[in-house]
Each structure stands twice: as C-alpha cells, then as structure tokens.
Write a protein that holds these residues in place. Structure first.
Motif, PDB file in Angstrom:
ATOM      1  N   TRP A   1      11.248  12.855  -0.031  1.00  0.00           N
ATOM      2  CA  TRP A   1      10.917  11.847  -1.029  1.00  0.00           C
ATOM      3  C   TRP A   1      11.225  12.243  -2.469  1.00  0.00           C
TER       4      TRP A   1
ATOM      5  N   ALA B   1       4.599   1.488  -7.873  1.00  0.00           N
ATOM      6  CA  ALA B   1       3.186   1.112  -7.896  1.00  0.00           C
ATOM      7  C   ALA B   1       3.031  -0.332  -8.358  1.00  0.00           C
TER       8      ALA B   1
ATOM      9  N   VAL C   1       0.840  -1.208   0.000  1.00  0.00           N
ATOM     10  CA  VAL C   1       0.000   0.000   0.000  1.00  0.00           C
ATOM     11  C   VAL C   1       0.871   1.254   0.000  1.00  0.00           C
ATOM     12  N   VAL C   2       1.944   1.260   0.792  1.00  0.00           N
ATOM     13  CA  VAL C   2       2.857   2.411   0.803  1.00  0.00           C
ATOM     14  C   VAL C   2       3.448   2.629  -0.590  1.00  0.00           C
ATOM     15  N   CYS C   3       3.812   1.550  -1.265  1.00  0.00           N
ATOM     16  CA  CYS C   3       4.335   1.680  -2.638  1.00  0.00           C
ATOM     17  C   CYS C   3       3.290   2.319  -3.552  1.00  0.00           C
ATOM     18  N   LEU C   4       2.035   1.957  -3.370  1.00  0.00           N
ATOM     19  CA  LEU C   4       0.966   2.529  -4.184  1.00  0.00           C
ATOM     20  C   LEU C   4       0.721   3.999  -3.842  1.00  0.00           C
ATOM     21  N   LEU C   5       1.063   4.393  -2.637  1.00  0.00           N
ATOM     22  CA  LEU C   5       0.858   5.776  -2.181  1.00  0.00           C
ATOM     23  C   LEU C   5       2.101   6.643  -2.322  1.00  0.00           C
ATOM     24  N   PHE C   6       3.100   6.156  -3.031  1.00  0.00           N
ATOM     25  CA  PHE C   6       4.367   6.881  -3.152  1.00  0.00           C
ATOM     26  C   PHE C   6       4.169   8.298  -3.674  1.00  0.00           C
ATOM     27  N   TYR C   7       3.367   8.484  -4.706  1.00  0.00           N
ATOM     28  CA  TYR C   7       3.141   9.810  -5.276  1.00  0.00           C
ATOM     29  C   TYR C   7       2.484  10.755  -4.263  1.00  0.00           C
ATOM     30  N   PRO C   8       1.367  10.362  -3.620  1.00  0.00           N
ATOM     31  CA  PRO C   8       0.776  11.283  -2.634  1.00  0.00           C
ATOM     32  C   PRO C   8       1.696  11.569  -1.455  1.00  0.00           C
ATOM     33  N   ILE C   9       2.484  10.584  -1.025  1.00  0.00           N
ATOM     34  CA  ILE C   9       3.437  10.825   0.072  1.00  0.00           C
ATOM     35  C   ILE C   9       4.431  11.901  -0.343  1.00  0.00           C
TER      36      ILE C   9
ATOM     37  N   GLY D   1       4.128  -2.553  -5.616  1.00  0.00           N
ATOM     38  CA  GLY D   1       3.101  -2.574  -4.572  1.00  0.00           C
ATOM     39  C   GLY D   1       2.002  -3.582  -4.861  1.00  0.00           C
TER      40      GLY D   1
END
Length: 129
Positions: A32, A53, A16-24, A56
């Motif tokens: 980042w 992504a 999930v963190v990998c999928l949220l890389f852009y928003p993070i 992820g």
C-alpha cells in the motif's frame, strides 16, 4: 439481495475501507505504500489518505440513495480502473530504489475490484430500477 441492496452494501464497505487506508498501510506497507519509512513521512501519501478519507465519507453517504449519486459512483469506478492501470505499470519499476511488485497483490487488485463491483452493480441496479 437485489443489485441495489448489494450496491448499498458495497458503497458502505468500500467507504469504510477508504477511511481505513492509513491503518491498512501500517499493517501491510509493501502492498500500500510507495515510499520508504513511516506513512506520515510522505507528503504524497498523506495527501492520498486525505483524498480517500473524503471519498469514503461520500461513498457511505451515497449508500442511502445510490441512483441519486450515480456520477460519484461512476467517478469512483472509472478513476479506480485508471488508477489501477497506471499503478500496474508502475509496479514493474523501481522508483526511489524500491521494488513495487507487492502492489500487484495489494492496492492494484483492490482498485480493480472497486471498479468492477461498483460499476457492475450500478449498471445492474439501473437496469432493474
């Protein structure tokens, strides 16, 4: 919880963190992003977002049967360790006129945590299986 259950949980969380890389990166760019400007302004960064992504999605899928996906988990752990080591050295530079020390509190430790948690849990899960 046993090591296999913890490994399943870690795979989902890191996936999930990998999928949220852009928003993070939008929320915490100094930890980042390695360039000036918005995340989408860097072809390199967008390539990394696409790779993470994809990773992820596969980490989340691997959570169903982690022992059948050991090579993916070891790849994720070892490549995170290597990536973190390289980024640690690069954090002390000023490429592109930017100070990258913020990465020592952002993506660098995150990579080392991924490596330690996935590697350690997989090792323990294999020894108790």
């Amino acid at each position: 919880m046993n090591a296999l259950s913890l490994l399943r949980l870690a795979l989902v969380v890191f996936g999930v963190v990998c999928l949220l890389f852009y928003p993070i990166a939008l929320v915490w760019p100094s930890g980042w992003i390695w360039h000036h400007g918005a995340p989408y302004e860097s072809d390199y960064f967008m390539m990394i977002v696409g790779l993470y992504a994809t990773l992820g999605v596969f980490l989340i899928r691997a959570a169903r049967d982690p022992l059948a996906h050991q090579s993916l988990i070891w790849f994720t752990a070892v490549s995170s360790l290597v990536h973190g080591a390289i980024m640690t050295q690069q954090s002390f530079g000023t490429a592109g006129g930017m100070n990258h020390m913020g990465h020592l509190a952002g993506d660098v430790p995150a990579l080392f945590v991924v490596a330690a948690v996935l590697g350690g849990l997989l090792w323990r899960a294999k020894s108790t299986a």
